[in-house]
Write a protein that holds these residues in place. Sequence first.
Motif, PDB file in Angstrom:
ATOM      1  N   GLN A  89      42.374  33.543  -4.495  1.00 60.28           N
ATOM      2  CA  GLN A  89      42.344  35.011  -4.501  1.00 60.28           C
ATOM      3  C   GLN A  89      43.607  35.586  -5.124  1.00 60.28           C
ATOM      4  O   GLN A  89      43.569  36.642  -5.743  1.00 60.28           O
ATOM      5  N   GLU A 132      38.375  23.945   3.814  1.00 55.15           N
ATOM      6  CA  GLU A 132      38.266  24.491   2.457  1.00 55.15           C
ATOM      7  C   GLU A 132      37.619  23.501   1.494  1.00 55.15           C
ATOM      8  O   GLU A 132      37.940  23.493   0.318  1.00 55.15           O
ATOM      9  N   ASP A 189      42.407  29.687  -1.743  1.00 58.58           N
ATOM     10  CA  ASP A 189      41.081  30.144  -2.166  1.00 58.58           C
ATOM     11  C   ASP A 189      41.055  30.804  -3.538  1.00 58.58           C
ATOM     12  O   ASP A 189      40.034  31.333  -3.957  1.00 58.58           O
ATOM     13  N   ASP A 203      45.315  22.176   7.885  1.00 60.33           N
ATOM     14  CA  ASP A 203      45.529  22.778   9.200  1.00 60.33           C
ATOM     15  C   ASP A 203      44.434  22.339  10.173  1.00 60.33           C
ATOM     16  O   ASP A 203      43.678  23.157  10.683  1.00 60.33           O
ATOM     17  N   SER A 259      36.010  33.889   4.241  1.00 62.09           N
ATOM     18  CA  SER A 259      37.298  34.344   4.773  1.00 62.09           C
ATOM     19  C   SER A 259      37.435  33.938   6.234  1.00 62.09           C
ATOM     20  O   SER A 259      36.465  33.946   6.978  1.00 62.09           O
ATOM     21  N   HIS A 260      38.670  33.595   6.620  1.00 60.26           N
ATOM     22  CA  HIS A 260      38.925  33.306   8.028  1.00 60.26           C
ATOM     23  C   HIS A 260      39.551  34.509   8.713  1.00 60.26           C
ATOM     24  O   HIS A 260      40.014  34.435   9.815  1.00 60.26           O
TER      25      HIS A 260
HETATM   26  N1  UDP Z   1      44.042  29.039   6.925  1.00 55.92           N
HETATM   27  C1  UDP Z   1      44.705  28.062   7.663  1.00 55.92           C
HETATM   28  N2  UDP Z   1      44.458  27.965   9.017  1.00 55.92           N
HETATM   29  C2  UDP Z   1      43.604  28.818   9.658  1.00 55.92           C
HETATM   30  C3  UDP Z   1      42.958  29.830   8.891  1.00 55.92           C
HETATM   31  C4  UDP Z   1      43.205  29.909   7.530  1.00 55.92           C
HETATM   32  O1  UDP Z   1      45.493  27.282   7.129  1.00 55.92           O
HETATM   33  O2  UDP Z   1      43.429  28.670  10.870  1.00 55.92           O
HETATM   34  C5  UDP Z   1      44.301  29.134   5.456  1.00 55.92           C
HETATM   35  C6  UDP Z   1      43.059  29.143   4.580  1.00 55.92           C
HETATM   36  O3  UDP Z   1      42.654  27.840   4.253  1.00 55.92           O
HETATM   37  C7  UDP Z   1      43.547  29.914   3.354  1.00 55.92           C
HETATM   38  C8  UDP Z   1      44.562  30.880   3.938  1.00 55.92           C
HETATM   39  O4  UDP Z   1      44.927  30.364   5.221  1.00 55.92           O
HETATM   40  O5  UDP Z   1      44.212  29.089   2.425  1.00 55.92           O
HETATM   41  C9  UDP Z   1      44.040  32.294   4.064  1.00 55.92           C
HETATM   42  O6  UDP Z   1      42.799  32.319   4.740  1.00 55.92           O
HETATM   43  P1  UDP Z   1      41.569  33.197   4.237  1.00 55.92           P
HETATM   44  O7  UDP Z   1      41.419  33.088   2.765  1.00 55.92           O
HETATM   45  O8  UDP Z   1      40.402  32.813   5.054  1.00 55.92           O
HETATM   46  O9  UDP Z   1      42.026  34.667   4.616  1.00 55.92           O
HETATM   47  P2  UDP Z   1      41.849  36.038   3.756  1.00 55.92           P
HETATM   48  O10 UDP Z   1      42.321  35.746   2.368  1.00 55.92           O
HETATM   49  O11 UDP Z   1      40.416  36.382   3.800  1.00 55.92           O
HETATM   50  O12 UDP Z   1      42.707  37.039   4.450  1.00 55.92           O
END
Ligand code: UDP
Length: 319
Positions: free
Chosen positions: A107, A15, A105, A50, A213-214
Motif C-alpha cells: 500500500q 500474508e 501489502d 508475527d 486489512s487487519h
Molecule cells: N500485521 C502484523 N501483525 C498483526 C497485524 C498486522 O504484523 O497482528 C502487519 C501486516 O502483515 C501488515 C501491517 O502489519 O504488513 C499492516 O497491516 P494491514 O495492512 O492489515 O493494516 P492497514 O494497512 O489496513 O491499516
Amino acid sequence: MKKPTLYIVIPCYNEEKVLPITSKLFLDELQVLIVDGKISPSSKILFVNDGSRDSTWDIIVNLSKANRHFSGISQSRNRGHQNAVLAGLMDSRDKCDITISVDCDGQDDIAVMGVMVEQYLKGYEVVYGVRNKRDTDTFFKRFTAESFYKLLNVMGAEVVFNHADYRLISSRVLDEFSEFKEVNLFLRGMIPLVGFKSTSVYYERHERIAGESHYPLSKMLALAFDGITSLSIKPLSLITCLGLVVSIVSFIGVLYAVIAYFRGNAVSGWASMICIMCALGGIQLISLGVIGQYIGKIYMETKHRPRYIISERTDDLKE
Ligand code: UDP
Ligand code: MG
C-alpha cells in the motif's frame, strides 16, 4: 562517504497472498538503490513473521534461501503490528546504518524509499513517510482515519498527520530509542519523542495488493485510545475538569432542591432527579473506566515483560 547499509523491516501477519507479489517489488527497489550507489550491497530485506497461522513463514524461509538479500525472523506468537515492527528494528539496529519500516501489502509507495535515503544522506536521522492523498480510500476510511489523527492531537498525543509506520530511522536514533522501555507501544507517537533531525516525504497510498486489512474500525479505535493513553495524560485532566463542571452544576441543583423544599413543592421534579442521577452515574463510570485504563497500563509496565520474543531466524537455517 561510506555507503549506508539499509535494512527494510517488514512485519507480516497471515500474508501468504501478498508476500510472493510484494517481496519481488521490495527486492527490485533494493537492487535499484544498490545499483544507483545510494546504499551498500550488504543491505537486506528483513521480514518479521508475527506468529502467522498460514504459510507466511515458509514463504519467508524460501525467499531467504533463494536470495541473500532476504532474511527473516519469527515471533514466537502473534503480538501485533507494533511489536513486530519493534522486533525487526531492534534486531537490525546493530547490523545496519538505516532501517525503513514498511507494511508488506504494497500500500505504501515503495519507490519513495530512494527519496528517504537521499534525505538521510543529507543529514536527516528520521524520515517520515506521509500520505498526501487518500483518493483510493473509501469516504468512510478517509473520514475515520483523519478523525483518528485529529483526536490524537487534541488529546495530547503528538503524531505526524497522515503518517503511519512507513519511515526511515537511523540506527543511531534506534540506539537511543532502545532506552524507551515501555511495553505499551505506539511507535508513531514515540519516535518523535526521541528527537534528532527529521523530515517528511510525501507519497500516494495505494489499495492493498491482495489479502485483507487487519485494521477494521474497531482496531483503529483501539489503536487511537492506546496511542492517547500511552503518550498523554490529558484524558485524566479532562476528567478533572468534567468533575469540576459537574460539581458546580450539582451544587446549583442542591440549592434549587433546598429552596424548593422550603417553598413546599419538593415532590415535583422526579424526572429531573432521574436524569441527573443517570447522567452522573454515566460520567462516573466513564471516568472510572479511563482511570482504570491507565492503571491497567501501569500494571502491564510494572511486569517488565519482554516486548517481543524471536523464536526462529532464517540466518540460523543457512548455517
Ligand atoms: N500485521 C502484523 N501483525 C498483526 C497485524 C498486522 O504484523 O497482528 C502487519 C501486516 O502483515 C501488515 C501491517 O502489519 O504488513 C499492516 O497491516 P494491514 O495492512 O492489515 O493494516 P492497514 O494497512 O489496513 O491499516
Ligand atoms: Mg495495509
